[in-house]
Design a protein around this motif. Structure first.
Motif, PDB file in Angstrom:
ATOM      1  N   GLY A  14      -1.230  10.822 -10.541  1.00 13.32           N
ATOM      2  CA  GLY A  14      -2.197  11.895 -10.338  1.00 13.32           C
ATOM      3  C   GLY A  14      -3.577  11.406  -9.945  1.00 13.32           C
ATOM      4  N   THR A  15      -3.719  10.116  -9.648  1.00 16.00           N
ATOM      5  CA  THR A  15      -5.036   9.582  -9.293  1.00 16.00           C
ATOM      6  C   THR A  15      -5.411   9.819  -7.838  1.00 16.00           C
ATOM      7  OG1 THR A  15      -4.064   7.400  -8.914  1.00 16.00           O
ATOM      8  CG2 THR A  15      -5.007   7.816 -11.091  1.00 16.00           C
ATOM      9  N   ASN A  16      -4.414  10.051  -6.978  1.00 14.11           N
ATOM     10  CA  ASN A  16      -4.697  10.411  -5.589  1.00 14.11           C
ATOM     11  C   ASN A  16      -3.531  11.215  -5.054  1.00 14.11           C
ATOM     12  OD1 ASN A  16      -5.618  10.734  -3.026  1.00 14.11           O
ATOM     13  ND2 ASN A  16      -5.531   8.588  -2.461  1.00 14.11           N
ATOM     14  N   ARG A  17      -3.741  12.508  -4.963  1.00 19.05           N
ATOM     15  CA  ARG A  17      -2.722  13.404  -4.415  1.00 19.05           C
ATOM     16  C   ARG A  17      -3.175  14.024  -3.093  1.00 19.05           C
ATOM     17  NH1 ARG A  17       0.900  16.160  -8.965  1.00 19.05           N
ATOM     18  NH2 ARG A  17       1.680  14.196  -9.782  1.00 19.05           N
TER      19      ARG A  17
ATOM     20  N   PHE B  26       0.796  -1.225   0.000  1.00 15.63           N
ATOM     21  CA  PHE B  26       0.000   0.000   0.000  1.00 15.63           C
ATOM     22  C   PHE B  26       0.830   1.278   0.000  1.00 15.63           C
ATOM     23  CE2 PHE B  26       0.309  -1.042   4.505  1.00 15.63           C
ATOM     24  CZ  PHE B  26       0.544   0.188   5.107  1.00 15.63           C
ATOM     25  N   VAL B  27       2.064   1.259   0.495  1.00 17.77           N
ATOM     26  CA  VAL B  27       2.886   2.464   0.444  1.00 17.77           C
ATOM     27  C   VAL B  27       3.365   2.680  -0.992  1.00 17.77           C
ATOM     28  CG1 VAL B  27       4.856   3.705   1.406  1.00 17.77           C
ATOM     29  CG2 VAL B  27       3.561   2.141   2.855  1.00 17.77           C
ATOM     30  N   ARG B  28       3.701   1.595  -1.687  1.00 22.40           N
ATOM     31  CA  ARG B  28       4.028   1.688  -3.117  1.00 22.40           C
ATOM     32  C   ARG B  28       2.824   2.238  -3.890  1.00 22.40           C
ATOM     33  NH1 ARG B  28       8.039   2.164  -6.195  1.00 22.40           N
ATOM     34  NH2 ARG B  28       9.083   0.395  -5.255  1.00 22.40           N
ATOM     35  N   ARG B  29       1.624   1.755  -3.548  1.00 24.96           N
ATOM     36  CA  ARG B  29       0.402   2.230  -4.202  1.00 24.96           C
ATOM     37  C   ARG B  29       0.218   3.725  -3.979  1.00 24.96           C
ATOM     38  NH1 ARG B  29      -3.330  -1.271  -1.947  1.00 24.96           N
ATOM     39  NH2 ARG B  29      -2.072  -2.912  -2.832  1.00 24.96           N
ATOM     40  N   LEU B  30       0.532   4.184  -2.766  1.00 26.37           N
ATOM     41  CA  LEU B  30       0.470   5.615  -2.469  1.00 26.37           C
ATOM     42  C   LEU B  30       1.386   6.387  -3.417  1.00 26.37           C
ATOM     43  CD1 LEU B  30       0.055   8.227  -0.769  1.00 26.37           C
ATOM     44  CD2 LEU B  30       1.776   7.340   0.795  1.00 26.37           C
ATOM     45  N   ALA B  31       2.637   5.957  -3.530  1.00 30.93           N
ATOM     46  CA  ALA B  31       3.603   6.635  -4.411  1.00 30.93           C
ATOM     47  C   ALA B  31       3.165   6.563  -5.874  1.00 30.93           C
ATOM     48  CB  ALA B  31       4.986   6.022  -4.226  1.00 30.93           C
ATOM     49  N   ASP B  32       2.689   5.403  -6.303  1.00 30.24           N
ATOM     50  CA  ASP B  32       2.256   5.244  -7.697  1.00 30.24           C
ATOM     51  C   ASP B  32       1.027   6.096  -8.005  1.00 30.24           C
ATOM     52  OD1 ASP B  32       4.333   3.455  -8.057  1.00 30.24           O
ATOM     53  OD2 ASP B  32       3.056   1.666  -8.035  1.00 30.24           O
ATOM     54  N   ASP B  33       0.061   6.118  -7.087  1.00 37.01           N
ATOM     55  CA  ASP B  33      -1.143   6.931  -7.296  1.00 37.01           C
ATOM     56  C   ASP B  33      -0.790   8.417  -7.344  1.00 37.01           C
ATOM     57  OD1 ASP B  33      -2.693   4.646  -7.329  1.00 37.01           O
ATOM     58  OD2 ASP B  33      -3.561   4.970  -5.336  1.00 37.01           O
ATOM     59  N   TRP B  34       0.158   8.830  -6.498  1.00 35.98           N
ATOM     60  CA  TRP B  34       0.597  10.232  -6.504  1.00 35.98           C
ATOM     61  C   TRP B  34       1.226  10.565  -7.862  1.00 35.98           C
ATOM     62  CZ3 TRP B  34       0.376  13.950  -2.555  1.00 35.98           C
ATOM     63  CH2 TRP B  34       1.039  15.147  -2.831  1.00 35.98           C
ATOM     64  N   THR B  35       2.135   9.715  -8.316  1.00 41.50           N
ATOM     65  CA  THR B  35       2.819   9.943  -9.591  1.00 41.50           C
ATOM     66  C   THR B  35       1.836   9.993 -10.753  1.00 41.50           C
ATOM     67  OG1 THR B  35       4.828   8.905  -8.772  1.00 41.50           O
ATOM     68  CG2 THR B  35       4.585   9.044 -11.151  1.00 41.50           C
TER      69      THR B  35
END
Length: 117
Positions: A41-44, A30-39
């Motif tokens: 632009g799907t969840n910032r 889930f921390v990788r998902r956080l970074a990927d979503d941020w990159t």
């Protein structure tokens, strides 16, 4: 051990590299998902009522926690605590509790930027 809590608005995902690495080593994605979503632009965590916080110690991030508006409830005043992770060596020292307090404070005071808590 001095830890500060700071609201993140533009310094992701590179600042979370150590958290991503440790969490993946433990089998958590889930921390990788956080970074990927941020990159992507799907969840910032930048919608009204949302926020993302990092815990810092000795100039490095040691924890993260976010607040998103709950997408499954019509009431935009309902939030979800998301992506809470604290490095193993900083657990059981109140870091996670302080991150959650920052999220709660942001839910009550959406303009809050930094918490000494």
């Amino acid at each position: 051990m001095e830890v500060t809590i700071e609201r993140l608005t533009d310094r992701l995902p590179d600042v979370l590299a150590a958290l991503v690495a440790e969490s993946e080593q433990a089998g958590w994605r889930f921390v990788r998902r956080l970074a990927d979503d941020w990159t992507a632009g799907t969840n910032r965590f930048d919608q009204p009522g949302e926020a993302l916080f990092a815990a810092w110690s000795a100039g490095r991030p040691v924890g993260v926690c976010g607040l998103n508006v709950d997408p499954y409830i019509l009431d935009r005043g309902v939030g979800r605590v998301r992506r809470l992770y604290v490095l193993t060596e900083y657990r059981r020292r109140g870091v996670g509790q302080r991150l959650v307090r920052a999220v709660i404070a942001a839910a009550v005071r959406p303009s809050a930027r930094q918490f000494a808590g």
